[in-house]
Design a protein around this motif. Sequence first.
Motif, short mmCIF file in Angstrom:
data_model
loop_
_atom_site.label_atom_id
_atom_site.label_comp_id
_atom_site.label_asym_id
_atom_site.label_seq_id
_atom_site.Cartn_x
_atom_site.Cartn_y
_atom_site.Cartn_z
N PRO A 189 -7.60 110.12 92.42
CA PRO A 189 -7.08 109.71 93.56
C PRO A 189 -5.90 110.60 93.72
N ALA A 190 -5.47 110.84 95.30
CA ALA A 190 -4.37 111.72 95.32
C ALA A 190 -3.14 111.14 94.92
N GLY A 191 -2.72 109.93 95.02
CA GLY A 191 -1.70 109.22 94.46
C GLY A 191 -1.51 109.57 93.04
N ALA A 192 -2.44 109.58 92.25
CA ALA A 192 -2.48 109.90 90.67
C ALA A 192 -2.14 111.49 90.72
N ARG A 193 -2.65 112.50 91.55
CA ARG A 193 -2.61 113.81 91.42
C ARG A 193 -1.06 114.08 91.57
N ALA A 194 -0.34 113.14 92.43
CA ALA A 194 0.97 113.33 92.94
C ALA A 194 1.83 113.20 91.84
N ALA A 195 1.43 111.91 91.04
CA ALA A 195 2.34 111.58 89.84
C ALA A 195 2.18 112.53 88.92
N ALA A 196 0.78 113.22 88.62
CA ALA A 196 0.72 114.33 87.68
C ALA A 196 1.67 115.69 88.05
N LEU A 197 2.01 115.73 89.33
CA LEU A 197 2.82 116.75 89.57
C LEU A 197 4.19 116.59 89.51
N ALA A 198 4.61 115.29 89.69
CA ALA A 198 6.08 114.90 89.43
C ALA A 198 6.34 114.87 88.06
N SER A 199 5.29 114.38 87.09
CA SER A 199 5.32 114.47 85.63
C SER A 199 5.75 115.78 85.25
N LEU A 200 4.89 116.75 85.58
CA LEU A 200 5.18 118.14 85.07
C LEU A 200 6.60 118.67 85.60
N ALA A 201 7.03 118.44 86.79
CA ALA A 201 8.39 118.67 87.20
C ALA A 201 9.26 118.08 86.52
N LEU A 202 9.35 117.00 86.51
CA LEU A 202 10.54 116.00 85.62
C LEU A 202 10.80 116.27 84.30
N TRP A 203 9.30 116.46 83.54
CA TRP A 203 9.80 116.94 81.98
C TRP A 203 10.27 118.42 82.07
N LEU A 204 10.02 119.19 82.82
CA LEU A 204 10.52 120.43 82.65
C LEU A 204 11.97 120.61 83.11
#
Lengths: 115, 161
Positions: free
Chosen positions: B134-149
Motif C-alpha cells: 500500500p501507498a502508506g507503507a511505500r511512503a514509510a519506506a522512503l522516509a526510512s531511507l531518507a532518515l537513516w541517510l
Amino acid sequence: MRRLAIALAAATALVVPALAHHGWGSYDAANPITLKGPIRKMEFQNPHVHLDVEVEGRKWELTLAPPFRMNNRGAIEALLPVGRVVTAYGYKSKARENEIRAEWIEVEGKRYELR
Amino acid sequence: MEHAAAGILGALERSAWGDLVRGSALLYPVANTLHVVAVLAFFACVAAMDFRLLGWLRGESAASVIARLRPFAVAAFAVILATGFVLFSPEATAIIGNPAFRLKLVAIAAALLNIVWLERRYGALIRGDAMAVPAGARAAALASLALWLLTAACGRFIAYL
C-alpha cells in the motif's frame, strides 16, 4: 499533520541552542603559526592528544592526533613529558582562544608529521 | 533536566570506563571502524527491505524479504549502539552539546518511530504475504531511507561542528 509540526518544533528546540555553543572544529588554515615552549600539561588520550605549552608567558593548547596515530608515527607518550620543549606548526582555532591544531611537532631534534 | 543530564554524562566521562577508552590506543579506533562497518551492514539490510516495499525489487513477497533481513538489521544495530557507546563515553558532555549529534538523535528517533508506525499500520497486511504494497507503507519506506541517510550524514558531521 499538527503532531508532525509539534515534533519538528521540538526537534528544532533541541538542535538550535547547541549551535550557539559549539564550533570547535574550525581552524584558520590560511594563517599557520609556529609555537615553541615547554610542555605544562599532557593528555595522551582519545580522541585527540592535547598538550598545554607555555609560549612567552601565555598558555597555548595544542591539539594533536589520536594516540594510535601518534604511536604509529613515533610520537609516543614517553617523548612528551611535562617540561620538555616542543615546537609545533599548526592552525589557530577560530572558535577558541590560544588553541591550535598541529600539523607537525618537533621534539628532541626530530619532526613528527601528524596530518 | 539539562543539569541532571550533565551530571550523569559527566560521571560517565570521568568514570574508569571513560579513562579506559581515552587511554587505550586500540579500543577507540577499533570501535570507530566497527561502528562504520556495522552502519554499512545495517543500511544494506534496511535499504533492501525498503526497496522491496517501494516495489523496486520484485519476485518475493515483502514479508519474506523482511523476515530474512530484519534479524541481520537488528544485530547490526546492536553493534552500532555498543560501538557508539564506546565513542560517546570519553567526551560525553561535549558530544551531547554538539548540534550534529542532537540532529542525529532526532533522526534516529524519527526513523525508529517510523518503523513502529509501519509495523502497527501495515504489519498484518504485509505479513499476509501480499505482493502489492500500500501507498502508506511505500511512503514509510522512503522516509526510512531518507532518515537513516540523514543519521549517517549527521554522524560524520559531528567532527566538523
